[in-house]
Design a protein around this motif. Sequence first.
Motif, PDB file in Angstrom:
ATOM      1  N   GLY A  88      26.312  28.348 -15.281  1.00  0.00           N
ATOM      2  CA  GLY A  88      26.156  29.664 -15.889  1.00  0.00           C
ATOM      3  C   GLY A  88      27.321  30.001 -16.797  1.00  0.00           C
ATOM      4  N   VAL A  89      27.071  30.938 -17.698  1.00  0.00           N
ATOM      5  CA  VAL A  89      28.124  31.456 -18.572  1.00  0.00           C
ATOM      6  C   VAL A  89      28.603  32.784 -18.004  1.00  0.00           C
ATOM      7  CG1 VAL A  89      28.686  32.285 -20.887  1.00  0.00           C
ATOM      8  CG2 VAL A  89      27.183  30.305 -20.599  1.00  0.00           C
ATOM      9  N   VAL A  90      29.905  32.923 -17.875  1.00  0.00           N
ATOM     10  CA  VAL A  90      30.495  34.132 -17.295  1.00  0.00           C
ATOM     11  C   VAL A  90      30.943  35.046 -18.431  1.00  0.00           C
ATOM     12  CG1 VAL A  90      32.311  35.043 -15.813  1.00  0.00           C
ATOM     13  CG2 VAL A  90      31.244  32.834 -15.267  1.00  0.00           C
ATOM     14  N   TYR A  91      30.272  36.196 -18.555  1.00  0.00           N
ATOM     15  CA  TYR A  91      30.597  37.191 -19.579  1.00  0.00           C
ATOM     16  C   TYR A  91      31.588  38.201 -18.985  1.00  0.00           C
ATOM     17  CZ  TYR A  91      26.688  35.551 -22.435  1.00  0.00           C
ATOM     18  OH  TYR A  91      25.842  34.787 -23.207  1.00  0.00           O
ATOM     19  N   ALA A  92      32.769  38.235 -19.552  1.00  0.00           N
ATOM     20  CA  ALA A  92      33.793  39.153 -19.054  1.00  0.00           C
ATOM     21  C   ALA A  92      33.941  40.338 -20.009  1.00  0.00           C
ATOM     22  CB  ALA A  92      35.119  38.420 -18.915  1.00  0.00           C
ATOM     23  N   ARG A  93      34.751  41.303 -19.598  1.00  0.00           N
ATOM     24  CA  ARG A  93      35.015  42.459 -20.445  1.00  0.00           C
ATOM     25  C   ARG A  93      35.966  42.105 -21.582  1.00  0.00           C
ATOM     26  NH1 ARG A  93      34.222  43.497 -15.281  1.00  0.00           N
ATOM     27  NH2 ARG A  93      32.941  45.277 -14.639  1.00  0.00           N
ATOM     28  N   SER A  94      36.829  41.131 -21.339  1.00  0.00           N
ATOM     29  CA  SER A  94      37.739  40.670 -22.378  1.00  0.00           C
ATOM     30  C   SER A  94      37.346  39.266 -22.800  1.00  0.00           C
ATOM     31  CB  SER A  94      39.186  40.663 -21.868  1.00  0.00           C
ATOM     32  OG  SER A  94      39.362  39.646 -20.888  1.00  0.00           O
ATOM     33  N   ALA A  95      37.595  38.946 -24.066  1.00  0.00           N
ATOM     34  CA  ALA A  95      37.295  37.599 -24.548  1.00  0.00           C
ATOM     35  C   ALA A  95      38.113  36.557 -23.786  1.00  0.00           C
ATOM     36  CB  ALA A  95      37.585  37.503 -26.047  1.00  0.00           C
ATOM     37  N   PHE A  96      39.328  36.908 -23.414  1.00  0.00           N
ATOM     38  CA  PHE A  96      40.219  35.977 -22.726  1.00  0.00           C
ATOM     39  C   PHE A  96      39.654  35.548 -21.382  1.00  0.00           C
ATOM     40  CE2 PHE A  96      43.759  35.073 -19.833  1.00  0.00           C
ATOM     41  CZ  PHE A  96      44.440  34.094 -20.544  1.00  0.00           C
ATOM     42  N   SER A  97      38.920  36.439 -20.710  1.00  0.00           N
ATOM     43  CA  SER A  97      38.456  36.175 -19.349  1.00  0.00           C
ATOM     44  C   SER A  97      37.058  35.570 -19.284  1.00  0.00           C
ATOM     45  CB  SER A  97      38.493  37.470 -18.520  1.00  0.00           C
ATOM     46  OG  SER A  97      39.823  37.918 -18.350  1.00  0.00           O
ATOM     47  N   HIS A  98      36.424  35.345 -20.435  1.00  0.00           N
ATOM     48  CA  HIS A  98      35.138  34.648 -20.411  1.00  0.00           C
ATOM     49  C   HIS A  98      35.321  33.260 -19.795  1.00  0.00           C
ATOM     50  CE1 HIS A  98      33.436  37.803 -22.826  1.00  0.00           C
ATOM     51  NE2 HIS A  98      32.294  37.141 -22.972  1.00  0.00           N
ATOM     52  N   SER A  99      34.281  32.772 -19.123  1.00  0.00           N
ATOM     53  CA  SER A  99      34.409  31.486 -18.441  1.00  0.00           C
ATOM     54  C   SER A  99      33.023  30.885 -18.237  1.00  0.00           C
ATOM     55  CB  SER A  99      35.126  31.677 -17.095  1.00  0.00           C
ATOM     56  OG  SER A  99      35.393  30.439 -16.479  1.00  0.00           O
ATOM     57  N   MET A 100      32.973  29.873 -17.396  1.00  0.00           N
ATOM     58  CA  MET A 100      31.724  29.249 -16.982  1.00  0.00           C
ATOM     59  C   MET A 100      31.755  29.040 -15.482  1.00  0.00           C
ATOM     60  SD  MET A 100      30.846  26.309 -19.829  1.00  0.00           S
ATOM     61  CE  MET A 100      32.500  25.617 -19.821  1.00  0.00           C
ATOM     62  N   ASN A 101      30.607  29.147 -14.859  1.00  0.00           N
ATOM     63  CA  ASN A 101      30.450  28.664 -13.498  1.00  0.00           C
ATOM     64  C   ASN A 101      30.036  27.199 -13.593  1.00  0.00           C
ATOM     65  OD1 ASN A 101      31.167  31.005 -12.203  1.00  0.00           O
ATOM     66  ND2 ASN A 101      29.068  31.766 -12.002  1.00  0.00           N
ATOM     67  N   TYR A 102      30.735  26.343 -12.877  1.00  0.00           N
ATOM     68  CA  TYR A 102      30.528  24.910 -13.069  1.00  0.00           C
ATOM     69  C   TYR A 102      30.895  24.147 -11.807  1.00  0.00           C
ATOM     70  CZ  TYR A 102      35.603  24.753 -13.417  1.00  0.00           C
ATOM     71  OH  TYR A 102      36.941  24.870 -13.134  1.00  0.00           O
ATOM     72  N   ARG A 103      30.475  22.880 -11.799  1.00  0.00           N
ATOM     73  CA  ARG A 103      30.902  21.900 -10.797  1.00  0.00           C
ATOM     74  C   ARG A 103      31.336  20.660 -11.564  1.00  0.00           C
ATOM     75  NH1 ARG A 103      25.335  21.266  -8.345  1.00  0.00           N
ATOM     76  NH2 ARG A 103      24.788  22.329 -10.298  1.00  0.00           N
ATOM     77  N   SER A 104      32.505  20.151 -11.273  1.00  0.00           N
ATOM     78  CA  SER A 104      32.992  18.992 -12.016  1.00  0.00           C
ATOM     79  C   SER A 104      33.689  18.005 -11.089  1.00  0.00           C
ATOM     80  CB  SER A 104      33.957  19.423 -13.127  1.00  0.00           C
ATOM     81  OG  SER A 104      35.161  19.934 -12.584  1.00  0.00           O
ATOM     82  N   ALA A 105      33.606  16.746 -11.463  1.00  0.00           N
ATOM     83  CA  ALA A 105      34.274  15.683 -10.727  1.00  0.00           C
ATOM     84  C   ALA A 105      34.966  14.765 -11.713  1.00  0.00           C
ATOM     85  CB  ALA A 105      33.268  14.890  -9.896  1.00  0.00           C
ATOM     86  N   VAL A 106      36.169  14.318 -11.367  1.00  0.00           N
ATOM     87  CA  VAL A 106      36.929  13.376 -12.185  1.00  0.00           C
ATOM     88  C   VAL A 106      37.357  12.226 -11.283  1.00  0.00           C
ATOM     89  CG1 VAL A 106      38.983  13.018 -13.601  1.00  0.00           C
ATOM     90  CG2 VAL A 106      37.743  15.197 -13.736  1.00  0.00           C
ATOM     91  N   VAL A 107      37.071  11.005 -11.724  1.00  0.00           N
ATOM     92  CA  VAL A 107      37.379   9.808 -10.937  1.00  0.00           C
ATOM     93  C   VAL A 107      38.338   8.925 -11.728  1.00  0.00           C
ATOM     94  CG1 VAL A 107      36.424   7.798  -9.750  1.00  0.00           C
ATOM     95  CG2 VAL A 107      35.066   9.896  -9.921  1.00  0.00           C
ATOM     96  N   HIS A 108      39.406   8.480 -11.080  1.00  0.00           N
ATOM     97  CA  HIS A 108      40.370   7.565 -11.684  1.00  0.00           C
ATOM     98  C   HIS A 108      40.289   6.220 -10.975  1.00  0.00           C
ATOM     99  CE1 HIS A 108      42.529  10.841 -13.770  1.00  0.00           C
ATOM    100  NE2 HIS A 108      42.280  11.542 -12.673  1.00  0.00           N
ATOM    101  N   GLY A 109      40.566   5.152 -11.689  1.00  0.00           N
ATOM    102  CA  GLY A 109      40.598   3.852 -11.035  1.00  0.00           C
ATOM    103  C   GLY A 109      40.523   2.707 -12.018  1.00  0.00           C
ATOM    104  N   VAL A 110      40.353   1.535 -11.472  1.00  0.00           N
ATOM    105  CA  VAL A 110      40.192   0.316 -12.261  1.00  0.00           C
ATOM    106  C   VAL A 110      38.785  -0.209 -12.008  1.00  0.00           C
ATOM    107  CG1 VAL A 110      40.975  -2.058 -12.598  1.00  0.00           C
ATOM    108  CG2 VAL A 110      42.641  -0.237 -12.153  1.00  0.00           C
ATOM    109  N   ALA A 111      38.007  -0.331 -13.073  1.00  0.00           N
ATOM    110  CA  ALA A 111      36.621  -0.768 -12.936  1.00  0.00           C
ATOM    111  C   ALA A 111      36.542  -2.282 -12.773  1.00  0.00           C
ATOM    112  CB  ALA A 111      35.811  -0.332 -14.156  1.00  0.00           C
ATOM    113  N   GLU A 112      35.629  -2.721 -11.931  1.00  0.00           N
ATOM    114  CA  GLU A 112      35.404  -4.152 -11.694  1.00  0.00           C
ATOM    115  C   GLU A 112      34.129  -4.583 -12.403  1.00  0.00           C
ATOM    116  OE1 GLU A 112      34.121  -7.175  -8.044  1.00  0.00           O
ATOM    117  OE2 GLU A 112      34.307  -5.004  -7.703  1.00  0.00           O
ATOM    118  N   ARG A 113      34.209  -5.632 -13.193  1.00  0.00           N
ATOM    119  CA  ARG A 113      33.009  -6.216 -13.809  1.00  0.00           C
ATOM    120  C   ARG A 113      32.287  -7.054 -12.754  1.00  0.00           C
ATOM    121  NH1 ARG A 113      31.296  -8.817 -18.671  1.00  0.00           N
ATOM    122  NH2 ARG A 113      29.161  -9.531 -18.243  1.00  0.00           N
ATOM    123  N   ILE A 114      31.027  -6.728 -12.500  1.00  0.00           N
ATOM    124  CA  ILE A 114      30.235  -7.438 -11.505  1.00  0.00           C
ATOM    125  C   ILE A 114      29.634  -8.685 -12.154  1.00  0.00           C
ATOM    126  CG2 ILE A 114      28.345  -7.300  -9.865  1.00  0.00           C
ATOM    127  CD1 ILE A 114      30.679  -5.450  -9.248  1.00  0.00           C
TER     128      ILE A 114
END
Length: 215
Positions: A88-114
């Motif tokens: 969702g998009v979060v509409y705030a009273r100030s432009a600075f406080s606008h945001s998004m509702n979100y779910r995120s994942a970040v994965v770090h590592g070394v990939a293996e070629r199968i």
Amino acid sequence: MTLSPTPRSTVARGKKRAVTSRAALYDVLDAGLVCHLAVVVDGAPVVLPTGYGRDGDTLYLHGSTGARTMREASSGMPVCVSVTLVDGVVYARSAFSHSMNYRSAVVHGVAERITDPARAEHGLRVLTDHLAPGSWDYSRRPTPKELAATAVLALDLTEASVKIRTGPPGDEPADVAENSRWAGVLPLHRSWGTPESDPTLVGPWEIPPHVTHRT
């Protein structure tokens, strides 16, 4: 089970949105369809959108064996994969406080070629059934030539972080007290449409159940 943060996977900004549950990591990855793979090529970062699939604590990616990015991603250098779902998009009273509702994942590592054909085929099955559940058993299997042309990468999910934002805007108290502007959340919902048959199909066809069950 909880995530075990490392210096790279420790959330520094927006710590209150960090989620340490490994189940939350699985939920985000299982809900997404496209990830972004970041790799360094010729000293410069490249970010590619691509399909993926998860089997336990392994994330499978794939691409052409002729792609430079696939070769670099499996060269033993660190890579990063991210998945983001916007709720969702979060509409705030100030432009600075606008945001998004979100779910995120970040994965770090070394990939293996199968390189083992059986493992590579398993990875492709995981990828296929993540994107289009039921399709692996329904479709023709890859030929040896097709397998040879496909690079399958495996990335361990040990080093990962999750951030989630929910709820209304976080406006400044003075803006809330002024009560002069609307604020709230505009939810974003995803839904599947009606399946469209390939026009080259001959004769009457019923759409397979593994397709229709998603609509």
